[in-house]
Design an enzyme around this catalytic site. Structure first.
Site, PDB file in Angstrom:
ATOM      1  N   HIS A 172     -52.234  70.746  14.200  1.00  0.00           N
ATOM      2  CA  HIS A 172     -52.176  69.333  13.696  1.00  0.00           C
ATOM      3  C   HIS A 172     -51.519  69.684  12.315  1.00  0.00           C
ATOM      4  O   HIS A 172     -51.766  70.682  11.465  1.00  0.00           O
ATOM      5  CB  HIS A 172     -53.305  68.407  13.253  1.00  0.00           C
ATOM      6  N   ARG A 176     -48.354  63.905  20.113  1.00  0.00           N
ATOM      7  CA  ARG A 176     -49.403  62.722  19.930  1.00  0.00           C
ATOM      8  C   ARG A 176     -48.831  61.853  19.016  1.00  0.00           C
ATOM      9  O   ARG A 176     -48.825  62.239  17.885  1.00  0.00           O
ATOM     10  CB  ARG A 176     -50.597  63.552  19.394  1.00  0.00           C
ATOM     11  N   LYS A 222     -56.820  55.998  18.457  1.00  0.00           N
ATOM     12  CA  LYS A 222     -58.170  55.850  17.727  1.00  0.00           C
ATOM     13  C   LYS A 222     -58.296  54.717  16.896  1.00  0.00           C
ATOM     14  O   LYS A 222     -57.250  54.116  16.640  1.00  0.00           O
ATOM     15  CB  LYS A 222     -58.267  57.310  17.068  1.00  0.00           C
ATOM     16  N   CYS A 244     -60.413  34.965  -2.152  1.00  0.00           N
ATOM     17  CA  CYS A 244     -61.880  34.706  -2.117  1.00  0.00           C
ATOM     18  C   CYS A 244     -62.235  35.396  -0.753  1.00  0.00           C
ATOM     19  O   CYS A 244     -61.340  35.993  -0.356  1.00  0.00           O
ATOM     20  CB  CYS A 244     -62.215  33.292  -2.120  1.00  0.00           C
ATOM     21  N   MET A 245     -63.672  35.282  -0.356  1.00  0.00           N
ATOM     22  CA  MET A 245     -64.092  35.932   0.984  1.00  0.00           C
ATOM     23  C   MET A 245     -63.350  35.266   2.205  1.00  0.00           C
ATOM     24  O   MET A 245     -63.064  36.126   3.265  1.00  0.00           O
ATOM     25  CB  MET A 245     -65.466  35.712   1.021  1.00  0.00           C
ATOM     26  N   ASP A 246     -63.183  34.042   2.133  1.00  0.00           N
ATOM     27  CA  ASP A 246     -62.708  33.070   3.226  1.00  0.00           C
ATOM     28  C   ASP A 246     -61.380  32.490   3.088  1.00  0.00           C
ATOM     29  O   ASP A 246     -60.780  32.152   3.886  1.00  0.00           O
ATOM     30  CB  ASP A 246     -63.645  32.184   3.546  1.00  0.00           C
ATOM     31  N   ARG A 288     -58.739  71.657   8.301  1.00  0.00           N
ATOM     32  CA  ARG A 288     -59.719  70.588   8.675  1.00  0.00           C
ATOM     33  C   ARG A 288     -60.219  71.279   9.951  1.00  0.00           C
ATOM     34  O   ARG A 288     -60.884  72.172   9.995  1.00  0.00           O
ATOM     35  CB  ARG A 288     -58.629  69.562   9.048  1.00  0.00           C
ATOM     36  N   TYR A 291     -61.960  31.765  -8.392  1.00  0.00           N
ATOM     37  CA  TYR A 291     -62.783  32.462  -9.380  1.00  0.00           C
ATOM     38  C   TYR A 291     -62.396  33.054 -10.625  1.00  0.00           C
ATOM     39  O   TYR A 291     -61.065  33.679 -10.471  1.00  0.00           O
ATOM     40  CB  TYR A 291     -63.483  33.530  -8.490  1.00  0.00           C
TER      41      TYR A 291
HETATM   42  C1  LIG Z   1     -54.384  60.509  14.122  1.00  0.00           C
HETATM   43  C2  LIG Z   1     -53.862  61.931  14.650  1.00  0.00           C
HETATM   44  C3  LIG Z   1     -52.519  61.785  15.278  1.00  0.00           C
HETATM   45  C4  LIG Z   1     -51.515  60.802  15.202  1.00  0.00           C
HETATM   46  O1  LIG Z   1     -51.010  60.896  13.831  1.00  0.00           O
HETATM   47  P1  LIG Z   1     -49.624  59.822  13.639  1.00  0.00           P
HETATM   48  O2  LIG Z   1     -49.324  60.472  12.163  1.00  0.00           O
HETATM   49  O3  LIG Z   1     -50.270  58.510  13.183  1.00  0.00           O
HETATM   50  O4  LIG Z   1     -48.646  59.971  14.861  1.00  0.00           O
HETATM   51  C5  LIG Z   1     -52.116  63.046  16.037  1.00  0.00           C
HETATM   52  N1  LIG Z   1     -52.945  64.252  16.041  1.00  0.00           N
HETATM   53  C6  LIG Z   1     -54.043  64.327  15.539  1.00  0.00           C
HETATM   54  C7  LIG Z   1     -54.998  65.221  15.493  1.00  0.00           C
HETATM   55  C8  LIG Z   1     -54.548  63.164  14.919  1.00  0.00           C
HETATM   56  O5  LIG Z   1     -55.917  62.969  14.224  1.00  0.00           O
END
Ligand SMILES: *Cc1c(COP(=O)(O)O)cnc(C)c1O
Length: 367
Positions: free
Chosen positions: A161, A217, A34, A308-310, A132, A260
């Protein structure tokens, strides 16, 4: 061509992948790509891992899933977020694995699957304590009853999660593991078992081997960083490097000011070098005036004056800078290293954010 680039060291990415596989030897390791692979370019990351035989990836949003499908017709893709109702038909058509967190989405997916005469692939998402996404863990019985009366989807996964897996001693971890196990049991007793059972992110993989199940994951560890900024994992290698060249050098006199706001005063006659990257590239302005460090020709320098920006400036008493000298904003050289953790500490954040912050204005290249 611009001298400054974000270099993606895919060799390190692959090495991190195998390191994480060693931590979770019995599970399928699904890379989380992602947010453009945490700023590393999804294309570069997926290409590198495909060559190693990885064929299952996870993203957050519909647009990420559909783009990934366009680029890679052959891979398995799990979309972990909530799909917009109008995207569901396309997601099902494109054979995206969908995490399902609510009844409305679940029912709509079933309807769409019937219309398209295909079997949408579902991962039941259960909220075990992060509060969540996901069905509440204590509503598992209702989900089971619902699932027993449907036949038009493939129930391929059950997932949850962690909220605190980067802090192994946090009591919520045990609570979540127990709740997830219980959910799986409730399904099992009703005769429903899943090919993929997954709760672990990077922290879960490192700290809770008993919770690996059949799939994990992994995001941050693949990119070379520990989920806990204070607990380095020596085998992981940072994948992102940012480097370029000094664009300009000039002499300055003691007492003059730089950049700046005239906030930085030249301590003695010397030289400043201009580094052509700034907050317009996502380089935090909070790193101004000594908060940030960069490596030039293998030596560490503090930032002089405001970013700065650049561009921004560094100072040396001696005439040692030349236009074209190598500058590293993120990376290592000899005994010096500037990491995403160093930047995160200064700006009060985590490496996840500092890796994601760089903007497309800064070109990304494969190392
Ligand atoms: C982003 C995410 C992960 C990965 O998490 P890490 O801490 O970067 O390994 C796994 N599961 C879900 C649902 C996530 O949103």
């Amino acid at each position: 061509m611009r001298s400054f680039v974000k270099r993606i060291v895919t060799e390190n990415l692959v090495s991190n992948y195998y390191t994480m596989k060693k931590y979770a030897p019995r599970a399928i390791v699904v890379p989380v790509v992602k947010a453009d692979a945490y700023g590393h370019s999804t294309r570069l990351v997926v290409d590198a891992l495909l060559s190693e035989g990885v064929d299952f990836f996870a993203v957050a949003f519909s647009c990420e899933a559909l783009q990934l499908r366009k680029d890679y017709p052959q891979i398995r893709i799990l979309m972990m977020g909530i799909p917009e109702k109008e995207d569901i038909r396309l997601l099902v058509q494109e054979k995206i694995d969908l995490a399902v967190s609510d009844w409305l989405t679940f029912k709509h997916i079933i309807t769409v699957g019937k219309e398209l005469k295909c079997y949408p692939r579902i991962h039941i998402k259960v909220d075990t304590g992060i509060n969540r996404l996901g069905f509440r863990y204590d509503s598992c019985q209702q989900i089971v009853e619902f699932c027993q009366n449907i036949s038009d989807v493939e129930l391929v996964g059950i997932m949850s999660h962690f909220a605190c897996s980067d802090e192994p001693s946090h009591p919520l971890n045990r609570v979540q593991i127990a709740r997830f196990w219980k959910c799986i049991e409730i399904f099992k007793q009703a005769g429903i078992s899943f090919m993929y059972q997954h709760i672990c992110n990077s922290g879960g993989v490192l700290n809770f081997p008993e919770a690996h199940y059949s799939m994990v994951r992994i995001g941050i560890c693949l990119y070379g960083y520990s989920p806990n900024i204070n607990k380095a994992i020596s085998q992981l290698k940072p994948v992102m490097e940012i480097e370029g060249k000094l664009s300009f050098v000039k002499s300055v006199k003691e007492g003059e000011t730089v950049s700046y706001g005239a906030t930085w005063r030249v301590p003695e006659d010397g030289y400043i070098a201009v580094i052509p990257i700034g907050y317009g590239d996502g380089y935090y302005r909070l790193l101004s005036n000594g908060h940030g460090k960069v490596i030039v020709n293998g030596k560490l320098y503090s930032i002089s004056g405001r970013i700065c920006m650049d561009q921004f400036m560094i100072f040396a008493r001696d005439n040692i800078f030349s236009t074209g000298d190598r500058v590293q904003i993120l990376g290592a050289n000899g005994k010096h290293r500037v990491s995403a953790n160093d930047i995160a500490r200064v700006v009060g954040s985590i490496p996840y954010e500092t890796l994601c912050q760089f903007l497309p204005r800064l070109p990304t290249v494969k190392a």
